[in-house]
Motif scaffolding. Structure first.
Motif, PDB file in Angstrom:
ATOM      1  N   GLY A  98      53.787  49.356  20.917  1.00 44.68           N
ATOM      2  CA  GLY A  98      55.245  50.052  21.267  1.00 44.68           C
ATOM      3  C   GLY A  98      55.065  51.480  21.432  1.00 44.68           C
ATOM      4  O   GLY A  98      55.982  52.337  21.970  1.00 44.68           O
ATOM      5  N   SER A  99      53.797  52.148  21.054  1.00 42.68           N
ATOM      6  CA  SER A  99      53.632  53.600  21.071  1.00 42.68           C
ATOM      7  C   SER A  99      53.845  54.227  22.553  1.00 42.68           C
ATOM      8  O   SER A  99      54.035  55.200  22.835  1.00 42.68           O
ATOM      9  N   ILE A 100      53.431  53.189  23.805  1.00 39.91           N
ATOM     10  CA  ILE A 100      53.521  53.709  25.131  1.00 39.91           C
ATOM     11  C   ILE A 100      54.973  54.209  25.294  1.00 39.91           C
ATOM     12  O   ILE A 100      54.781  55.168  26.278  1.00 39.91           O
ATOM     13  N   MET A 101      55.913  53.593  24.802  1.00 40.79           N
ATOM     14  CA  MET A 101      57.440  54.280  25.015  1.00 40.79           C
ATOM     15  C   MET A 101      57.614  55.654  24.687  1.00 40.79           C
ATOM     16  O   MET A 101      58.777  56.097  24.668  1.00 40.79           O
ATOM     17  N   ILE A 102      56.760  56.019  23.969  1.00 39.57           N
ATOM     18  CA  ILE A 102      57.094  57.686  23.534  1.00 39.57           C
ATOM     19  C   ILE A 102      56.924  58.653  24.746  1.00 39.57           C
ATOM     20  O   ILE A 102      57.166  59.746  24.642  1.00 39.57           O
ATOM     21  N   VAL A 103      55.785  58.103  25.760  1.00 40.91           N
ATOM     22  CA  VAL A 103      55.456  58.906  26.620  1.00 40.91           C
ATOM     23  C   VAL A 103      56.699  59.453  27.638  1.00 40.91           C
ATOM     24  O   VAL A 103      56.797  60.662  27.790  1.00 40.91           O
ATOM     25  N   GLY A 104      57.583  58.397  27.965  1.00 42.94           N
ATOM     26  CA  GLY A 104      58.565  58.855  28.878  1.00 42.94           C
ATOM     27  C   GLY A 104      59.549  59.928  28.381  1.00 42.94           C
ATOM     28  O   GLY A 104      59.793  60.953  28.990  1.00 42.94           O
ATOM     29  N   PRO A 105      60.194  59.915  27.116  1.00 44.71           N
ATOM     30  CA  PRO A 105      60.916  60.695  26.306  1.00 44.71           C
ATOM     31  C   PRO A 105      60.408  61.967  26.285  1.00 44.71           C
ATOM     32  O   PRO A 105      60.830  63.318  26.485  1.00 44.71           O
ATOM     33  N   LEU A 106      59.044  62.148  25.631  1.00 43.18           N
ATOM     34  CA  LEU A 106      58.176  63.302  25.530  1.00 43.18           C
ATOM     35  C   LEU A 106      58.083  64.236  26.887  1.00 43.18           C
ATOM     36  O   LEU A 106      58.047  65.377  27.141  1.00 43.18           O
ATOM     37  N   LEU A 107      57.920  63.381  27.975  1.00 42.96           N
ATOM     38  CA  LEU A 107      57.677  64.073  29.203  1.00 42.96           C
ATOM     39  C   LEU A 107      58.835  64.307  29.906  1.00 42.96           C
ATOM     40  O   LEU A 107      58.789  65.565  30.530  1.00 42.96           O
ATOM     41  N   ALA A 108      59.943  63.658  29.686  1.00 47.16           N
ATOM     42  CA  ALA A 108      61.209  64.310  30.073  1.00 47.16           C
ATOM     43  C   ALA A 108      61.574  65.548  29.305  1.00 47.16           C
ATOM     44  O   ALA A 108      62.306  66.437  30.077  1.00 47.16           O
ATOM     45  N   ARG A 109      61.402  65.629  28.017  1.00 47.75           N
ATOM     46  CA  ARG A 109      61.942  66.722  27.306  1.00 47.75           C
ATOM     47  C   ARG A 109      61.033  67.781  27.337  1.00 47.75           C
ATOM     48  O   ARG A 109      61.493  68.997  27.209  1.00 47.75           O
ATOM     49  N   PHE A 110      59.865  67.508  27.273  1.00 48.25           N
ATOM     50  CA  PHE A 110      58.677  68.818  27.100  1.00 48.25           C
ATOM     51  C   PHE A 110      57.841  68.814  28.223  1.00 48.25           C
ATOM     52  O   PHE A 110      56.795  69.739  28.087  1.00 48.25           O
ATOM     53  N   GLY A 111      57.773  68.122  29.384  1.00 48.83           N
ATOM     54  CA  GLY A 111      56.852  68.120  30.316  1.00 48.83           C
ATOM     55  C   GLY A 111      55.424  67.509  30.194  1.00 48.83           C
ATOM     56  O   GLY A 111      54.798  67.775  31.090  1.00 48.83           O
ATOM     57  N   LYS A 112      55.300  66.728  28.762  1.00 51.52           N
ATOM     58  CA  LYS A 112      54.042  66.351  28.947  1.00 51.52           C
ATOM     59  C   LYS A 112      54.009  64.944  27.809  1.00 51.52           C
ATOM     60  O   LYS A 112      54.913  65.272  26.867  1.00 51.52           O
ATOM     61  N   GLY A 113      53.380  64.224  27.981  1.00 53.43           N
ATOM     62  CA  GLY A 113      53.351  62.838  27.301  1.00 53.43           C
ATOM     63  C   GLY A 113      51.826  62.400  27.274  1.00 53.43           C
ATOM     64  O   GLY A 113      51.377  62.048  28.268  1.00 53.43           O
ATOM     65  N   TYR A 114      51.351  62.361  26.087  1.00 50.23           N
ATOM     66  CA  TYR A 114      49.933  61.632  25.857  1.00 50.23           C
ATOM     67  C   TYR A 114      49.951  60.574  24.987  1.00 50.23           C
ATOM     68  O   TYR A 114      50.659  60.546  24.121  1.00 50.23           O
ATOM     69  N   ILE A 115      48.938  59.672  25.403  1.00 46.83           N
ATOM     70  CA  ILE A 115      49.118  58.514  24.454  1.00 46.83           C
ATOM     71  C   ILE A 115      47.682  57.761  24.707  1.00 46.83           C
ATOM     72  O   ILE A 115      47.115  57.483  25.863  1.00 46.83           O
TER      73      ILE A 115
END
Length: 436
Positions: A98-115
């Motif tokens: 389920g950790s994969i689904m932190i990427v979308g929100p982080l990318l949307a709000r901060f412009g980057k998402g790593y996992i």
């Protein structure tokens, strides 16, 4: 490694209240990253996978407060984006699918998402292409480091741009991740072939209550008008349909009289009807589902008399998470059924344990198994076995509860990932399960 010692043959009687939906929780918990306002979520199940995700959110800087049993407050007003590059984050993220689904929100709000490449059940190939292709269509750059199994997605100018996309598969988590990314994107996003499971509907309704503009909820065509900012909200998670289905199978197998409370029947889709095809009787009383004690249940055939086939399909089809339960429940029915697991090629491999217990099952190939029901003429026998994944683990527990004698189930950490205090709840109804 923990184990369950199970003494089978007891008939159970009483009421069970299903936990909050695991699959919904693993989606909606990530929405807290989309806002700097307080989000309150209730009916959160106390299970390993969900607790790991809450711990990961805390590590990112989310302030978490437990308000009541299953009810938490989240405040993501000071997120440490750089934490995503630490070894600790890689370790925590890799332990949970389920950790994969932190990427979308982080990318949307901060412009980057790593996992890191996430963990989860070993039930076959579970690709992540749908997630990252969706992010790329929203304008993000994407890199994958095969040496470290690390995914990186970054948005130019820290803002995604809305677009049209046709998903290559109706992935539930893929759709959820893309929706969470798109709600803060500039312009309109249209997602065709979107998943429409109740979990996804709940996610969209929650986001709309936070100020998002999502239409088409419940269909496979979602339209999202991007907004500048989201606010806080309160949200309640649905009862877990997979646990409800598990309890239906358990009641039938053990000849028990069980009432499942507050099932949110309108959100169960065809789940009750599929169990009825196995001959299982049930009664809807308000929003409670009663499974009466039943001496024998007979599998239906198709209209032309051919063998019944039960297979998984995207919603509103039958969920793949319950095919293991269907398979084990059929072992004591009258008649035969072909179980066709289309999505995952390793999920039926647990049937060798059921065969060792005395079940009559032909594993046709990695995706299909034919079950010839024993009609209760022969009781399953207790054996020692190991749980390979969450759903197979509960299926083996159901088999052990119906079996003659003592069973030992190892690797029950898999069961704990998806079922809250399962042995305590079933023991209250007359089961004999001991955690050792």
């Amino acid at each position: 490694m923990g184990s369950f010692e199970v003494f089978g043959g007891n008939k159970l009687k009483g009421e069970l209240t299903p936990q909050g939906a695991k699959n919904e929780a693993l989606q909606v918990l990530n929405t807290v990253l989309l806002t700097d306002q307080e989000v309150i979520i209730s009916n959160i199940p106390d299970i390993v996978d969900v607790n790991k995700l809450i711990n990961l959110l805390q590590a990112l800087g989310v302030k978490v407060q437990k308000l009541d049993k299953g009810k938490y407050s989240f405040l993501a007003d000071d997120i440490d984006v750089d934490y995503m590059l630490t070894d600790e984050f890689k370790q925590k993220g890799a332990s949970l699918r389920g950790s994969i689904m932190i990427v979308g929100p982080l990318l949307a709000r901060f412009g980057k998402g790593y996992i890191p490449k996430p963990g989860g059940d070993k039930i076959g190939r579970r690709r992540l292409d749908t997630h990252f292709i969706g992010f790329e269509k929203l304008g993000a750059g994407f890199k994958y480091d095969a040496a470290t199994n690390f995914f990186k997605a970054e948005a130019p100018g820290n803002r995604l741009k809305g677009t049209y996309m046709l998903l290559d598969e109706a992935s539930v988590t893929g759709t959820a991740n893309i929706v969470m990314a798109a709600v803060l994107a500039e312009g309109k996003t249209t997602i065709y072939n979107a998943a429409c499971e109740p979990y996804l509907q709940q996610l969209c309704k929650m986001l709309n209550s936070m100020g998002a503009k999502i239409s088409g909820v419940g269909s496979n065509l979602l339209t999202i008008e991007g907004v500048e900012k989201l606010g806080g909200c309160e949200h309640r998670i649905l009862p877990d349909m997979i646990e409800i289905g598990s309890f239906i199978g358990l009641a039938a197998m053990t000849q028990s009289d069980i009432t499942i409370k507050n099932v949110s029947y309108e959100n169960l889709g065809i789940i009750p009807d599929v169990f009825k095809r196995l001959g299982i009787k049930m009664e809807l009383i308000g929003d409670d589902l009663r499974i009466p004690e039943q001496e024998l249940y007979e599998i239906e055939t198709f209209i032309d008399g051919s063998i019944m086939t039960i297979s998984d399909a995207p919603w509103p089809g039958f969920t793949p998470d319950l095919l293991s339960i269907i398979l084990v429940t059929a072992t004591q029915a009258r008649g035969s059924v072909l179980v066709h697991q289309k999505m995952f090629e390793s999920r039926l491999f647990f049937v060798d344990k059921l065969i060792d217990m005395g079940a009559q099952i032909i594993l046709c190939d990695p995706h299909r198994a034919t079950v010839i029901g024993l009609e209760r003429k022969t009781q399953l026998r207790g054996i020692t076995m190991t749980s390979p994944d969450i759903r197979a683990g509960v299926s083996l527990l159901i088999a052990a509860l119906s079996a003659e004698g003592r069973s030992l189930i190892h690797n029950i950490e898999q069961i704990d990932r998806g079922y809250e205090n399962i042995e305590l709840r079933l023991n209250n109804l007359g089961a004999d399960i001991r955690r050792i």
